[in-house]
Design an enzyme around this catalytic site. Sequence first.
Site, PDB file in Angstrom:
ATOM      1  N   ARG A 101       0.843  -1.213   0.000  1.00 54.05           N
ATOM      2  CA  ARG A 101       0.000   0.000   0.000  1.00 54.05           C
ATOM      3  C   ARG A 101       0.873   1.256   0.000  1.00 54.05           C
ATOM      4  NH1 ARG A 101      -4.539   1.666   4.591  1.00 54.05           N
ATOM      5  NH2 ARG A 101      -4.957   3.744   3.791  1.00 54.05           N
TER       6      ARG A 101
ATOM      7  N   ASN B  24     -10.657  -4.052  -1.204  1.00 56.03           N
ATOM      8  CA  ASN B  24     -10.514  -2.918  -2.117  1.00 56.03           C
ATOM      9  C   ASN B  24      -9.574  -3.241  -3.263  1.00 56.03           C
ATOM     10  OD1 ASN B  24     -12.124  -0.712  -1.481  1.00 56.03           O
ATOM     11  ND2 ASN B  24     -10.839  -0.143   0.254  1.00 56.03           N
TER      12      ASN B  24
ATOM     13  N   CYS C 161     -18.786  -1.015   0.603  1.00 60.42           N
ATOM     14  CA  CYS C 161     -17.860  -0.001   1.099  1.00 60.42           C
ATOM     15  C   CYS C 161     -18.559   0.621   2.290  1.00 60.42           C
ATOM     16  CB  CYS C 161     -17.648   1.044   0.005  1.00 60.42           C
ATOM     17  SG  CYS C 161     -16.861   2.565   0.574  1.00 60.42           S
TER      18      CYS C 161
ATOM     19  N   HIS D  29     -16.196   4.906  -4.412  1.00 61.54           N
ATOM     20  CA  HIS D  29     -15.306   6.043  -4.191  1.00 61.54           C
ATOM     21  C   HIS D  29     -15.414   7.093  -5.303  1.00 61.54           C
ATOM     22  CE1 HIS D  29     -12.566   3.574  -1.250  1.00 61.54           C
ATOM     23  NE2 HIS D  29     -13.830   3.605  -0.873  1.00 61.54           N
TER      24      HIS D  29
ATOM     25  N   TYR E  64     -14.002  10.764  -1.264  1.00 59.04           N
ATOM     26  CA  TYR E  64     -12.929  10.470  -2.226  1.00 59.04           C
ATOM     27  C   TYR E  64     -12.892  11.462  -3.383  1.00 59.04           C
ATOM     28  CZ  TYR E  64     -11.420   6.299   0.161  1.00 59.04           C
ATOM     29  OH  TYR E  64     -10.897   5.437   1.096  1.00 59.04           O
TER      30      TYR E  64
HETATM   31  C1  G6P Z   1     -12.791   4.220   3.989  1.00 62.24           C
HETATM   32  C2  G6P Z   1     -13.018   3.527   2.697  1.00 62.24           C
HETATM   33  C3  G6P Z   1     -12.423   2.148   2.707  1.00 62.24           C
HETATM   34  C4  G6P Z   1     -10.959   2.206   3.070  1.00 62.24           C
HETATM   35  C5  G6P Z   1     -10.775   2.930   4.372  1.00 62.24           C
HETATM   36  C6  G6P Z   1      -9.305   3.186   4.610  1.00 62.24           C
HETATM   37  O1  G6P Z   1     -13.616   3.697   4.949  1.00 62.24           O
HETATM   38  O2  G6P Z   1     -14.369   3.434   2.371  1.00 62.24           O
HETATM   39  O3  G6P Z   1     -12.573   1.605   1.430  1.00 62.24           O
HETATM   40  O4  G6P Z   1     -10.434   0.900   3.168  1.00 62.24           O
HETATM   41  O5  G6P Z   1     -11.420   4.165   4.384  1.00 62.24           O
HETATM   42  O6  G6P Z   1      -9.042   3.235   5.951  1.00 62.24           O
HETATM   43  P1  G6P Z   1      -7.536   3.193   6.487  1.00 62.24           P
HETATM   44  O7  G6P Z   1      -7.662   3.296   7.965  1.00 62.24           O
HETATM   45  O8  G6P Z   1      -6.950   1.876   6.032  1.00 62.24           O
HETATM   46  O9  G6P Z   1      -6.848   4.349   5.859  1.00 62.24           O
HETATM   47 MN    MN Z   2     -14.481   2.117   0.641  1.00 56.82          MN
END
Ligand code: G6P
Ligand code: MN
Length: 417
Positions: free
Chosen positions: A91, A145, A166, A196, A240
Amino acid sequence: GMKFTIVGAGSSYTPELLDEMAMRKQQLPVREVMLYDIDEKRLGIMEGFCKRFSQKLGLDVEIKSTTDLDKALYGADFVDTQIRVGGNKQRVKDEKIPLQYDLVGQETTGAGGMMKAFRTIPVMLNVARRMEELSPTGWLINYTNPTGLVTEAVTRYTKANIAGFCSGGIFPKMWAKRAMGIPYEKVQYDYVGLNHMNFISNITINGRPVTEEEFLKIAAENDDVDLELIKLLGVIPSPYLQWYFHTNEKVAKCKKAPQTRGEYVQDLEKEVFAAYADENNCEKPAALAKRGGGGYSEVAMGFVNAVYNNVDTKMVVNVPNQGAVSFLPDSAVVEVGCLVNKTGMQPLHVAKVPEMCWGLIAAVKNYEQLAVEAAVEGDVRKMKLALLAHPLVRQWEYVEKLVPELLEANKEYLPQF
Ligand code: G6P
Ligand code: MN
């Protein structure tokens, strides 16, 4: 009783599902929770914690774990998938590489999101194909995702029953609750677009359209997009959309930040897993609330209830369009409000799609379909076309340089290329 399988159960989110099962235990006779992961260490920690946690919750289910996928999927009524191929280590690369070119570096959006899709789609197609044999009537509840692309790939290339989710689908409910204390069930809205990349309109409270003042209070909770802009649009974009409407500002901010979001999450995970591993602890760690995916379990178990008990429920799901969004092909996966029950999901027609978002949605869908094909076929030409179609990349000079670099950074995880 039902068998509920979690693929990627070593994820720190897993206990939230148990929490929600406990709240719904009168409605949902879960007999067995099967935890599956490829990481034995995290799986062991999570199994131990889930056993202590379910006891504390008074949830009477058998908790099992396995590293054998077939065993996990066999006879499952529901399979919740929440995997991260390559982990947060990859990531961070999705975030950093595009940023070197002053492009958005994000785990689901832009070039980084495409690489996540490339790593993930082959693994998810394998899960879906094993389900065709081992749990053909079961439902795949996807949280992996990028959920829009994963759902598009699984629906296009397999016969598995998939619902893509989501946590964003209930954000407007969360906002209305935070802003005005209104309970979720009283808030309804039209929701249209892609994962998103979506827009919320026609918000009602108890069936009554919100006033201008209420709209602004709800909208102000989405602090990733400027409120003046939301006023102008008259619809609330997904958070997003910050990457599209505030691109330069966001990129500059990310370049200055001491850490990427992925690096921050890596640090957080250490804290969260130390708490899970502590054998005297049976509470969800507080640090978990700092993760963005909170609330997903509520949606997941809401879906299980709608299907298992055949309760008509309005939910936002990633699903083949079938005419819901007039300007996209019927087979394209979209993220829209659906009626869910035992028969599956039926997308709800959105009366009026806000006109300013047609172009963006269509362009991103164009990118997504090319990216899915590139991911499945391991086709570098289609990878280039996908990036050219993406409104956040688009320029050939970027595409030319990014492609070899992204492939190199992900080579361990891309057997198809
Ligand atoms: C949001 C999105 C998810 C994503 C998450 C990231 O909830 O809808 O798709 O995975 O944020 O969270 P993080 O804590 O991993 O940055
Ligand atoms: Mn999401």
